[in-house]
Design a protein around this motif. Sequence first.
Motif, mmCIF file in Angstrom:
data_model
loop_
_atom_site.group_PDB
_atom_site.id
_atom_site.type_symbol
_atom_site.label_atom_id
_atom_site.label_comp_id
_atom_site.label_asym_id
_atom_site.label_seq_id
_atom_site.Cartn_x
_atom_site.Cartn_y
_atom_site.Cartn_z
ATOM 1 N N ILE A 76 -11.979 -114.093 -10.338
ATOM 2 C CA ILE A 76 -12.930 -115.202 -10.509
ATOM 3 C C ILE A 76 -14.006 -114.914 -11.555
ATOM 4 C CG2 ILE A 76 -14.647 -116.657 -9.358
ATOM 5 C CD1 ILE A 76 -11.608 -117.174 -8.676
ATOM 6 N N PRO A 77 -14.645 -113.734 -11.559
ATOM 7 C CA PRO A 77 -15.653 -113.478 -12.600
ATOM 8 C C PRO A 77 -15.092 -113.577 -14.018
ATOM 9 C CG PRO A 77 -15.862 -111.881 -10.822
ATOM 10 C CD PRO A 77 -14.599 -112.643 -10.560
ATOM 11 N N MET A 78 -13.828 -113.181 -14.201
ATOM 12 C CA MET A 78 -13.209 -113.273 -15.523
ATOM 13 C C MET A 78 -13.060 -114.730 -15.952
ATOM 14 S SD MET A 78 -10.222 -110.371 -15.190
ATOM 15 C CE MET A 78 -9.558 -110.777 -16.818
ATOM 16 N N PRO B 268 -13.388 -129.315 -19.943
ATOM 17 C CA PRO B 268 -12.606 -128.075 -19.890
ATOM 18 C C PRO B 268 -12.169 -127.781 -18.456
ATOM 19 C CG PRO B 268 -14.942 -127.617 -20.245
ATOM 20 C CD PRO B 268 -14.772 -129.096 -20.386
ATOM 21 N N MET B 269 -10.996 -127.178 -18.314
ATOM 22 C CA MET B 269 -10.428 -126.917 -16.993
ATOM 23 C C MET B 269 -10.050 -125.448 -16.855
ATOM 24 S SD MET B 269 -7.869 -130.210 -16.615
ATOM 25 C CE MET B 269 -7.099 -129.894 -18.226
ATOM 26 N N GLY B 270 -10.158 -124.936 -15.636
ATOM 27 C CA GLY B 270 -9.734 -123.574 -15.330
ATOM 28 C C GLY B 270 -8.982 -123.549 -14.015
ATOM 29 N N GLY B 271 -8.038 -122.638 -13.883
ATOM 30 C CA GLY B 271 -7.271 -122.526 -12.648
ATOM 31 C C GLY B 271 -6.671 -121.151 -12.504
ATOM 32 N N GLN B 272 -5.929 -120.964 -11.406
ATOM 33 C CA GLN B 272 -5.309 -119.672 -11.150
ATOM 34 C C GLN B 272 -3.791 -119.765 -11.291
ATOM 35 O OE1 GLN B 272 -8.033 -118.570 -7.579
ATOM 36 N NE2 GLN B 272 -7.469 -116.676 -8.617
ATOM 37 N N ALA C 210 -10.775 -118.360 -2.858
ATOM 38 C CA ALA C 210 -11.151 -118.460 -4.273
ATOM 39 C C ALA C 210 -12.400 -119.320 -4.435
ATOM 40 C CB ALA C 210 -9.993 -119.048 -5.073
ATOM 41 N N PHE C 211 -12.453 -120.419 -3.702
ATOM 42 C CA PHE C 211 -13.629 -121.294 -3.772
ATOM 43 C C PHE C 211 -14.900 -120.545 -3.364
ATOM 44 C CE2 PHE C 211 -16.607 -123.868 -1.265
ATOM 45 C CZ PHE C 211 -17.070 -124.730 -2.251
ATOM 46 N N GLU C 212 -14.814 -119.797 -2.278
ATOM 47 C CA GLU C 212 -15.985 -119.069 -1.791
ATOM 48 C C GLU C 212 -16.447 -118.011 -2.786
ATOM 49 O OE1 GLU C 212 -14.727 -117.697 2.031
ATOM 50 O OE2 GLU C 212 -15.285 -119.560 3.041
ATOM 51 N N GLU C 213 -15.504 -117.434 -3.515
ATOM 52 C CA GLU C 213 -15.890 -116.445 -4.521
ATOM 53 C C GLU C 213 -16.610 -117.116 -5.691
ATOM 54 O OE1 GLU C 213 -16.608 -112.712 -5.668
ATOM 55 O OE2 GLU C 213 -15.732 -113.372 -3.766
ATOM 56 N N PHE C 214 -16.171 -118.318 -6.067
ATOM 57 C CA PHE C 214 -16.888 -119.082 -7.095
ATOM 58 C C PHE C 214 -18.312 -119.378 -6.624
ATOM 59 C CE2 PHE C 214 -12.857 -120.244 -9.219
ATOM 60 C CZ PHE C 214 -13.264 -120.190 -10.539
ATOM 61 N N ARG C 215 -18.428 -119.795 -5.373
ATOM 62 C CA ARG C 215 -19.748 -120.125 -4.823
ATOM 63 C C ARG C 215 -20.645 -118.889 -4.775
ATOM 64 N NH1 ARG C 215 -19.602 -123.072 0.823
ATOM 65 N NH2 ARG C 215 -18.808 -121.013 1.397
ATOM 66 N N ASN C 216 -20.076 -117.749 -4.409
ATOM 67 C CA ASN C 216 -20.858 -116.508 -4.372
ATOM 68 C C ASN C 216 -21.360 -116.125 -5.761
ATOM 69 O OD1 ASN C 216 -20.415 -116.258 -1.633
ATOM 70 N ND2 ASN C 216 -18.674 -114.878 -1.853
ATOM 71 N N GLN C 217 -20.534 -116.357 -6.763
ATOM 72 C CA GLN C 217 -20.875 -115.961 -8.122
ATOM 73 C C GLN C 217 -21.873 -116.918 -8.779
ATOM 74 O OE1 GLN C 217 -19.818 -113.233 -9.952
ATOM 75 N NE2 GLN C 217 -18.701 -112.428 -8.202
ATOM 76 N N LEU C 218 -21.679 -118.229 -8.552
ATOM 77 C CA LEU C 218 -22.477 -119.233 -9.264
ATOM 78 C C LEU C 218 -23.642 -119.773 -8.455
ATOM 79 C CD1 LEU C 218 -19.573 -121.328 -10.880
ATOM 80 C CD2 LEU C 218 -21.070 -119.668 -12.027
ATOM 81 N N GLY C 219 -23.519 -119.724 -7.119
ATOM 82 C CA GLY C 219 -24.526 -120.349 -6.260
ATOM 83 C C GLY C 219 -24.099 -121.759 -5.879
ATOM 84 N N ALA C 220 -24.384 -122.145 -4.663
ATOM 85 C CA ALA C 220 -23.949 -123.447 -4.139
ATOM 86 C C ALA C 220 -24.528 -124.614 -4.928
ATOM 87 C CB ALA C 220 -24.329 -123.571 -2.666
ATOM 88 N N ASN C 221 -25.708 -124.441 -5.511
ATOM 89 C CA ASN C 221 -26.361 -125.538 -6.224
ATOM 90 C C ASN C 221 -25.674 -125.868 -7.556
ATOM 91 O OD1 ASN C 221 -27.259 -123.027 -7.272
ATOM 92 N ND2 ASN C 221 -29.012 -124.025 -8.231
ATOM 93 N N LYS C 222 -24.747 -124.993 -7.989
ATOM 94 C CA LYS C 222 -24.043 -125.235 -9.254
ATOM 95 C C LYS C 222 -22.648 -125.831 -9.027
ATOM 96 C CE LYS C 222 -26.767 -123.929 -12.583
ATOM 97 N NZ LYS C 222 -27.128 -124.896 -13.642
ATOM 98 N N ILE C 223 -22.308 -126.084 -7.779
ATOM 99 C CA ILE C 223 -20.928 -126.471 -7.459
ATOM 100 C C ILE C 223 -20.864 -127.853 -6.820
ATOM 101 C CG2 ILE C 223 -18.971 -125.936 -5.944
ATOM 102 C CD1 ILE C 223 -19.539 -123.004 -6.442
ATOM 103 N N ILE C 224 -19.911 -128.635 -7.284
ATOM 104 C CA ILE C 224 -19.521 -129.884 -6.611
ATOM 105 C C ILE C 224 -18.142 -129.613 -6.019
ATOM 106 C CG2 ILE C 224 -19.030 -132.337 -6.888
ATOM 107 C CD1 ILE C 224 -20.616 -132.157 -9.566
ATOM 108 N N GLU C 225 -18.013 -129.666 -4.724
ATOM 109 C CA GLU C 225 -16.717 -129.339 -4.117
ATOM 110 C C GLU C 225 -15.966 -130.602 -3.690
ATOM 111 O OE1 GLU C 225 -16.662 -127.788 0.072
ATOM 112 O OE2 GLU C 225 -18.781 -127.366 -0.346
ATOM 113 N N ARG C 226 -14.656 -130.555 -3.896
ATOM 114 C CA ARG C 226 -13.791 -131.673 -3.518
ATOM 115 C C ARG C 226 -12.489 -131.135 -2.907
ATOM 116 N NH1 ARG C 226 -17.712 -134.167 -4.006
ATOM 117 N NH2 ARG C 226 -18.119 -136.119 -5.137
ATOM 118 N N ASP C 227 -12.034 -131.832 -1.879
ATOM 119 C CA ASP C 227 -10.769 -131.495 -1.221
ATOM 120 C C ASP C 227 -9.630 -132.127 -2.012
ATOM 121 O OD1 ASP C 227 -8.579 -131.128 0.412
ATOM 122 O OD2 ASP C 227 -9.573 -131.771 2.251
ATOM 123 N N VAL C 228 -8.774 -131.305 -2.619
ATOM 124 C CA VAL C 228 -7.691 -131.825 -3.440
ATOM 125 C C VAL C 228 -6.413 -132.050 -2.630
ATOM 126 C CG1 VAL C 228 -6.625 -129.634 -4.163
ATOM 127 C CG2 VAL C 228 -6.715 -131.572 -5.769
#
Length: 492
Positions: free
Chosen positions: A248-250, A348-352, A280-298
């Motif tokens: 995730i950090p990469m 721009p888009m990113g994924g695993q 993976a989502f939780e790692e993004f949240r840990n790295q960026l902070g919850a205030n930087k994230i809009i989460e959606r159930d895909v």
Amino acid sequence: MKMRNFRIKIRKGSILIRGLSLTLLISFVAWGYWIINPKFIQQIVEILDITPTWCKNFELNDNLSCGEESLFTQEKFPFFLEGKYQQAVDFFSNERKKDQNNPETLIYLNNAKLMQKGRKSYTIAVVIPINQDARDVAESILRGVAKVQEDFNQNTNYPGLKIVIANDANDPKTVNDLAQRLISKDDIVAVMGHYTSELTQKALPVYQHQEVVVISSSATALRETILDGNKYPKNFFFRTVPSVKIQIPMLIEKLQLFQLNSREKVAIFYTPTSTYSKSAFEEFRNQLGANKIIERDVSISNFIANNTLNEVKKQGAKALVLIPDGRVNSNSIKNTLSLIDVNQDQLPMGGQSVLYDTQILNRKNIVKNLLIITHWHRLTSPNQEVIRTAKEVWGTSSINDQTAMSHDATLVLTKALEKVSIKDPLQKQRLDIREQLTTLKVTGGASGTISFDENGDRKENISQILRVLPTECSTYGAVFVPINYKKAIDCL
């Protein structure tokens, strides 16, 4: 004289009676011990190496096969089931000529050759997801396994390697039962699988309880998530792929998400019920902070891509992160592809690595701004011999990360088996494999050197970022290439 002969006959009869009595007594004791300890007969079989019935206790249509049926087509193979191994070798050899790129056929051919020769062999199980959404994934995994099996069996200094294929169908509800049935076969020394983190999480307690090594070539969720809060005195779970904690950090750095200003956000689309996707989502949240994230159930059934994209844009989304699950939920990948279609490369888009898929290449004109983090690519592989031999075995060098990672997982197991004695009882073999994996450092993998830390996670960070590059060479009109690969390419 007659009297003496009569006495001799009586004496011989007495000896015979005593001999018969002793035989009956031994038989009775053995029978009684078997009642008390049913594994007694199994131990005798292991000592004597009585293996002609291998695979015959497999029922048809049970999602397990060592050569009696195809798990992909449900075709039955009577030669193998009836123990006619020379005919089975001939049959699978002919099938290979018809379809060189079929890995299931090569595995069954390798099994049949071992049985035909009566060669002592270890057995490992390979668990794959054979369903409509993940069939290509299943075949890719088997290609890596089959190649290593064939290489290992050519070295007669060691026992052979037989493979049992199991289909978990990417179904968390039935995977526990499948794992139990696998271990009940009493000849499986290790398991390679499962494809998704959630199925690995569900099945892991079974393997841990029976002290059987399970090595995954694809489960990237956080280790503590896969362990599901359980703590084991000894770890039997290993993996040849880095976790999301490393990946995730990469991806964040390449998408420049740390540079978002106070009003800008990233929209993350994931499956909350998926072990891998949520991890993976939780790692993004840990790295960026919850205030930087809009989460959606895909994964929801009423997902409307166009409406959802407009909503997150209004909320300040400047990038999209796409984390569909590993095809456990049928809506997840479908909705993700819909979102890519309506985005039209606007954000721009990113994924695993789940997006390392030909369905993405089919969208070559609208994925120029898509970055995917994965574990391996043939252009940057430190072992180009794997690419060359793939061409010989499969008729194509176009193998993917799933093939490379399963190749390395199987390779590691074979290196451990080289130091295990087949004369030892099954449980000792299983324990010895675990001990070997904790210290082994294997070179020559498709992804280079392979070793594990004290937790069973891969030490080497092999993650890399890919993008899509259009080319007339590919039947899809595009190929995946490492992010820094800029020049026009010939056929890969």
